[in-house]
Write a protein that holds these residues in place. Structure first.
Motif, PDB file in Angstrom:
ATOM      1  N   PHE A 199     -25.743 -21.281  30.425  1.00 49.39           N
ATOM      2  CA  PHE A 199     -24.837 -20.584  29.533  1.00 49.39           C
ATOM      3  C   PHE A 199     -24.781 -19.088  29.817  1.00 49.39           C
ATOM      4  O   PHE A 199     -23.871 -18.411  29.391  1.00 49.39           O
ATOM      5  CB  PHE A 199     -25.245 -20.807  28.072  1.00 49.39           C
ATOM      6  N   TYR A 200     -25.751 -18.566  30.527  1.00 50.76           N
ATOM      7  CA  TYR A 200     -25.821 -17.133  30.765  1.00 50.76           C
ATOM      8  C   TYR A 200     -25.486 -16.771  32.207  1.00 50.76           C
ATOM      9  O   TYR A 200     -25.631 -15.629  32.598  1.00 50.76           O
ATOM     10  CB  TYR A 200     -27.212 -16.622  30.408  1.00 50.76           C
ATOM     11  N   CYS A 201     -25.057 -17.732  32.987  1.00 49.91           N
ATOM     12  CA  CYS A 201     -24.739 -17.492  34.388  1.00 49.91           C
ATOM     13  C   CYS A 201     -23.234 -17.343  34.578  1.00 49.91           C
ATOM     14  O   CYS A 201     -22.452 -17.841  33.785  1.00 49.91           O
ATOM     15  CB  CYS A 201     -25.238 -18.638  35.251  1.00 49.91           C
ATOM     16  N   LYS A 202     -22.866 -16.701  35.662  1.00 46.28           N
ATOM     17  CA  LYS A 202     -21.456 -16.525  35.988  1.00 46.28           C
ATOM     18  C   LYS A 202     -21.029 -17.629  36.950  1.00 46.28           C
ATOM     19  O   LYS A 202     -20.626 -17.378  38.072  1.00 46.28           O
ATOM     20  CB  LYS A 202     -21.230 -15.165  36.632  1.00 46.28           C
ATOM     21  N   ILE A 237     -17.032 -16.802  33.883  1.00 49.82           N
ATOM     22  CA  ILE A 237     -16.587 -15.416  34.002  1.00 49.82           C
ATOM     23  C   ILE A 237     -15.959 -15.259  35.377  1.00 49.82           C
ATOM     24  O   ILE A 237     -16.597 -15.490  36.400  1.00 49.82           O
ATOM     25  CB  ILE A 237     -17.773 -14.449  33.837  1.00 49.82           C
ATOM     26  N   THR A 238     -14.694 -14.903  35.395  1.00 55.79           N
ATOM     27  CA  THR A 238     -14.005 -14.706  36.666  1.00 55.79           C
ATOM     28  C   THR A 238     -13.699 -13.228  36.850  1.00 55.79           C
ATOM     29  O   THR A 238     -13.414 -12.514  35.899  1.00 55.79           O
ATOM     30  CB  THR A 238     -12.689 -15.500  36.713  1.00 55.79           C
ATOM     31  N   VAL A 239     -13.762 -12.808  38.075  1.00 51.60           N
ATOM     32  CA  VAL A 239     -13.468 -11.423  38.417  1.00 51.60           C
ATOM     33  C   VAL A 239     -12.203 -11.424  39.249  1.00 51.60           C
ATOM     34  O   VAL A 239     -12.127 -12.102  40.276  1.00 51.60           O
ATOM     35  CB  VAL A 239     -14.630 -10.787  39.215  1.00 51.60           C
ATOM     36  N   LYS A 240     -11.210 -10.701  38.783  1.00 51.50           N
ATOM     37  CA  LYS A 240      -9.961 -10.638  39.526  1.00 51.50           C
ATOM     38  C   LYS A 240     -10.138  -9.753  40.755  1.00 51.50           C
ATOM     39  O   LYS A 240     -10.721  -8.675  40.680  1.00 51.50           O
ATOM     40  CB  LYS A 240      -8.841 -10.084  38.657  1.00 51.50           C
ATOM     41  N   SER A 241      -9.627 -10.228  41.853  1.00 52.37           N
ATOM     42  CA  SER A 241      -9.714  -9.441  43.068  1.00 52.37           C
ATOM     43  C   SER A 241      -8.582  -8.417  43.097  1.00 52.37           C
ATOM     44  O   SER A 241      -7.547  -8.583  42.459  1.00 52.37           O
ATOM     45  CB  SER A 241      -9.638 -10.334  44.295  1.00 52.37           C
ATOM     46  N   PHE A 242      -8.770  -7.374  43.853  1.00 55.28           N
ATOM     47  CA  PHE A 242      -7.791  -6.311  43.970  1.00 55.28           C
ATOM     48  C   PHE A 242      -6.598  -6.814  44.766  1.00 55.28           C
ATOM     49  O   PHE A 242      -6.740  -7.397  45.836  1.00 55.28           O
ATOM     50  CB  PHE A 242      -8.423  -5.108  44.663  1.00 55.28           C
ATOM     51  N   ASP A 243      -5.401  -6.588  44.261  1.00 53.15           N
ATOM     52  CA  ASP A 243      -4.187  -7.028  44.921  1.00 53.15           C
ATOM     53  C   ASP A 243      -3.409  -5.802  45.373  1.00 53.15           C
ATOM     54  O   ASP A 243      -2.948  -5.007  44.553  1.00 53.15           O
ATOM     55  CB  ASP A 243      -3.344  -7.880  43.973  1.00 53.15           C
TER      56      ASP A 243
END
Length: 58
Positions: A7-10, A44-50
């Protein structure tokens, strides 16, 4: 890995599915997704730079 630590991992459902299968718990990916939704757990998702979204200054 203990289930409560998940539950605490990405990590996302497919990674949890893989970790569970390594531990000997054979459940489908769909079941993991349903259980995550029922428990209110979201990855948790991290958007990449576009580069297309950057405006050029005049």
């Amino acid at each position: 890995m203990h289930f409560s630590a998940l539950f605490y991992c990405k990590i996302h459902a497919s990674k949890i599915h893989h970790l569970l299968s390594e531990e000997g718990y054979y459940v489908s990916l769909k079941r993991v997704q349903r259980l995550m939704k029922k428990a209110g757990v979201k990855s948790i998702t991290v958007k990449s730079f576009d580069q297309r979204q950057v405006r050029k200054r005049s």
